[in-house]
Write an enzyme that holds these catalytic residues in place. Structure first.
Site, PDB file in Angstrom:
ATOM      1  N   ASP A 119      37.209  38.831  34.772  1.00  0.00           N
ATOM      2  CA  ASP A 119      37.577  39.969  35.625  1.00  0.00           C
ATOM      3  C   ASP A 119      38.894  40.640  35.237  1.00  0.00           C
ATOM      4  OD1 ASP A 119      39.569  38.272  36.677  1.00  0.00           O
ATOM      5  OD2 ASP A 119      39.347  39.210  38.651  1.00  0.00           O
ATOM      6  N   GLU A 120      39.404  40.404  34.041  1.00  0.00           N
ATOM      7  CA  GLU A 120      40.651  41.087  33.681  1.00  0.00           C
ATOM      8  C   GLU A 120      40.683  41.473  32.214  1.00  0.00           C
ATOM      9  OE1 GLU A 120      44.214  38.596  33.594  1.00  0.00           O
ATOM     10  OE2 GLU A 120      42.929  36.852  33.802  1.00  0.00           O
TER      11      GLU A 120
ATOM     12  N   ASP B 109      42.946  43.898  36.714  1.00  0.00           N
ATOM     13  CA  ASP B 109      42.414  42.635  37.244  1.00  0.00           C
ATOM     14  C   ASP B 109      41.681  42.929  38.554  1.00  0.00           C
ATOM     15  OD1 ASP B 109      43.488  39.287  37.152  1.00  0.00           O
ATOM     16  OD2 ASP B 109      42.281  40.104  38.782  1.00  0.00           O
ATOM     17  N   MET B 110      40.419  42.573  38.598  1.00  0.00           N
ATOM     18  CA  MET B 110      39.622  42.828  39.805  1.00  0.00           C
ATOM     19  C   MET B 110      40.154  41.980  40.962  1.00  0.00           C
ATOM     20  SD  MET B 110      37.538  44.990  38.563  1.00  0.00           S
ATOM     21  CE  MET B 110      36.427  45.162  39.946  1.00  0.00           C
TER      22      MET B 110
HETATM   23  P1  TTP Z   1      41.147  35.651  39.451  1.00  0.00           P
HETATM   24  O1  TTP Z   1      41.375  37.035  38.937  1.00  0.00           O
HETATM   25  O2  TTP Z   1      42.179  34.611  39.178  1.00  0.00           O
HETATM   26  O3  TTP Z   1      40.937  35.679  41.035  1.00  0.00           O
HETATM   27  P2  TTP Z   1      40.233  36.753  41.942  1.00  0.00           P
HETATM   28  O4  TTP Z   1      39.767  37.932  41.157  1.00  0.00           O
HETATM   29  O5  TTP Z   1      39.155  36.076  42.728  1.00  0.00           O
HETATM   30  O6  TTP Z   1      41.377  37.149  42.951  1.00  0.00           O
HETATM   31  P3  TTP Z   1      42.670  38.041  42.664  1.00  0.00           P
HETATM   32  O7  TTP Z   1      42.619  38.469  41.230  1.00  0.00           O
HETATM   33  O8  TTP Z   1      42.548  39.201  43.611  1.00  0.00           O
HETATM   34  O9  TTP Z   1      43.823  37.153  42.985  1.00  0.00           O
HETATM   35  O10 TTP Z   1      39.782  35.082  38.896  1.00  0.00           O
HETATM   36  C1  TTP Z   1      38.648  35.915  38.716  1.00  0.00           C
HETATM   37  C2  TTP Z   1      37.384  35.194  39.087  1.00  0.00           C
HETATM   38  O11 TTP Z   1      37.268  34.004  38.314  1.00  0.00           O
HETATM   39  C3  TTP Z   1      37.338  34.750  40.532  1.00  0.00           C
HETATM   40  O12 TTP Z   1      36.784  35.740  41.391  1.00  0.00           O
HETATM   41  C4  TTP Z   1      36.517  33.516  40.491  1.00  0.00           C
HETATM   42  C5  TTP Z   1      36.703  32.960  39.103  1.00  0.00           C
HETATM   43  N1  TTP Z   1      37.592  31.783  39.180  1.00  0.00           N
HETATM   44  C6  TTP Z   1      37.014  30.512  39.256  1.00  0.00           C
HETATM   45  O13 TTP Z   1      35.781  30.389  39.200  1.00  0.00           O
HETATM   46  N2  TTP Z   1      37.827  29.418  39.362  1.00  0.00           N
HETATM   47  C7  TTP Z   1      39.192  29.533  39.424  1.00  0.00           C
HETATM   48  O14 TTP Z   1      39.902  28.519  39.526  1.00  0.00           O
HETATM   49  C8  TTP Z   1      39.778  30.846  39.348  1.00  0.00           C
HETATM   50  C9  TTP Z   1      41.276  31.026  39.416  1.00  0.00           C
HETATM   51  C10 TTP Z   1      38.935  31.925  39.227  1.00  0.00           C
HETATM   52 MG    MG Z   2      41.041  38.887  39.822  1.00  0.00          MG
END
Ligand code: TTP
Ligand code: MG
Length: 395
Positions: free
Chosen positions: A117-118, A21-22
């Site tokens: 991103d995962e 997961d990024m």
């Molecule tokens: P996530 O992997 O949930 O969040 P993240 O990568 O920004 O942070 P981390 O994993 O380090 O906690 O989501 C991936 C991307 O998806 C995020 O960068 C932006 C998008 N996203 C949205 O657009 N709306 C949202 O409600 C969420 C949770 C994520």
């Molecule tokens: Mg992420």
């Protein structure tokens, strides 16, 4: 041999699953494209004065101020006034996500993306390329870093459930290995909210019964869990709490749902404007469904009030549907059932339980009705939305 012995301890009785997961994905890409932003609190989702914007993500520097995804931009601006606010550049993130995917596919033929991103990787059978699981994880992280300049968090475990929790455990830039022998201890102290598939209601039922942690759940006989959650979910939770999850990594898993939602410029009460938007959303998801060559069995309508209270209602059929009329008819009935009591901020329509074949009686064969087919063909030929049904025209 040394290598075998080492993996012997972490080979998890069969499978080696990695979850990648990024970190703060959109925010990291923004820093990549503008290094001056490094180290600053960064909020992606819209301008600071955006009245209706929502935080898509934010840098870890901004998280320290309590900012998080899905928070109104205004609230984020109040918590972290000195943050840098940026709009969402989805195409750019998608192209970086494609690079990441390329890296992951160089590690395993079995990569299942879960969101932008995962992804899960099934590394079973590839263990002998690496002296141990930690080295494997470092290789994945370095590969992503080399290709994109970004950090990712990685969890490696015997199954998807544990791997996904592990990748989240030491974010950002984390690497957590949970070998089979450690699964029990690792899970014990986690709250029941980590159990996937249980939902808010299930979580509430468990905690109200005094079962707050997985160790509490593990002490219950399966009959009790079934009493609380129903037969199917009871067994599901019984196994998950013991770290048992045999879901395969599915590299070509079809999209789990197709959906469209729309945030109104002005909060909108139930009435012609809302119904027109519902028709437009229904037509657009049905069109995407047909374009993907799929059929759906479940329709979901989502509404959100200005205070972010969010409600959904779904209906699942034995037969498949893919026609605008069918989707709209169900969506309209679901919206009736949701009975919006106040003006809405957001309306969404989703199709799920997707499959590649039609199913049902002759009458409801799930084929696109003749009108949808004609509309699709004309629109394909003339581009965009050359024709639409009357109910989709804004008035
Ligand atoms: P996530 O992997 O949930 O969040 P993240 O990568 O920004 O942070 P981390 O994993 O380090 O906690 O989501 C991936 C991307 O998806 C995020 O960068 C932006 C998008 N996203 C949205 O657009 N709306 C949202 O409600 C969420 C949770 C994520
Ligand atoms: Mg992420």
């Amino acid at each position: 041999m040394d290598i075998k012995q080492h993996w012997g301890k972490v080979q998890f009785g069969g499978r080696t699953i990695a979850h990648v997961d990024m970190d703060a994905f959109f925010a990291q890409v923004e820093v990549l494209d503008n290094p001056d932003l490094a180290g600053k609190p960064l909020i992606v989702g819209g301008q600071r004065d955006s009245a209706r914007g929502v935080v898509a993500t934010c840098s870890y520097e901004a998280r320290r101020f309590g900012v998080h995804s899905a928070m109104p931009i205004r609230r984020a601006a109040a918590l972290c006034p000195h943050a840098v606010f940026l709009p969402v550049r989805m195409e750019r993130y998608q192209s970086v996500a494609a690079q990441v995917r390329g890296v992951l596919e160089s590690f395993s033929p079995s990569v299942e993306p879960l969101s932008i991103d995962e992804a899960f990787l099934d590394m079973s059978g590839c263990e002998h390329f690496y002296p141990n699981a930690h080295t494997l994880g470092m290789h994945i992280k370095h590969g992503i870093r080399e290709a994109t300049g970004l950090t990712a968090s990685v969890g490696i475990a015997p199954n998807k459930f544990v791997a996904k929790i592990a990748s989240d455990w030491r974010k950002p830039d984390g690497l957590v290995i949970i070998e089979a022998a450690r699964v029990d201890t690792f899970l014990s102290a986690l709250p029941v909210g980590v159990l996937w598939g249980v939902g808010r209601t299930g979580e509430r039922r468990l905690t109200q019964a005094g079962l707050r942690y997985l160790r509490d759940v593990r002490q219950q006989p399966v009959e009790r869990l079934c009493d609380l959650l129903g037969e199917r979910l009871g067994w599901h939770v019984y196994h998950l709490a013991r770290g048992r999850d045999d879901r395969p990594v599915e590299p070509n898993a079809p999209a789990k749902s197709i959906g469209n939602e729309s945030t109104f410029a002005k909060d909108t009460p139930d009435g012609p404007v809302l119904r027109t938007r519902l028709a437009q959303l229904s037509a657009s998801v049905a069109r995407r469904l047909r374009h993907a060559g799929l059929y759906a069995r479940t329709v979901t309508v989502k509404i959100r009030y200005p205070d972010f209270a969010t409600h959904t209602k779904s209906r699942t059929f034995e037969h498949t549907i893919r026609d605008d009329d069918a989707v709209y008819e169900v969506a309209a009935a679901l919206l009736d059932e949701l009975r919006p009591t106040r003006p809405l901020r957001l309306l969404g329509v989703y199709l799920s339980q997707l499959q590649s074949r039609a199913q049902g009686t002759l009458f409801e064969s799930g084929e696109a009705g003749p009108l949808s087919g004609v509309i699709d063909r004309v629109n394909q030929r003339f581009g965009g939305q050359a024709i639409r049904r009357g109910r989709e025209i804004d008035r």
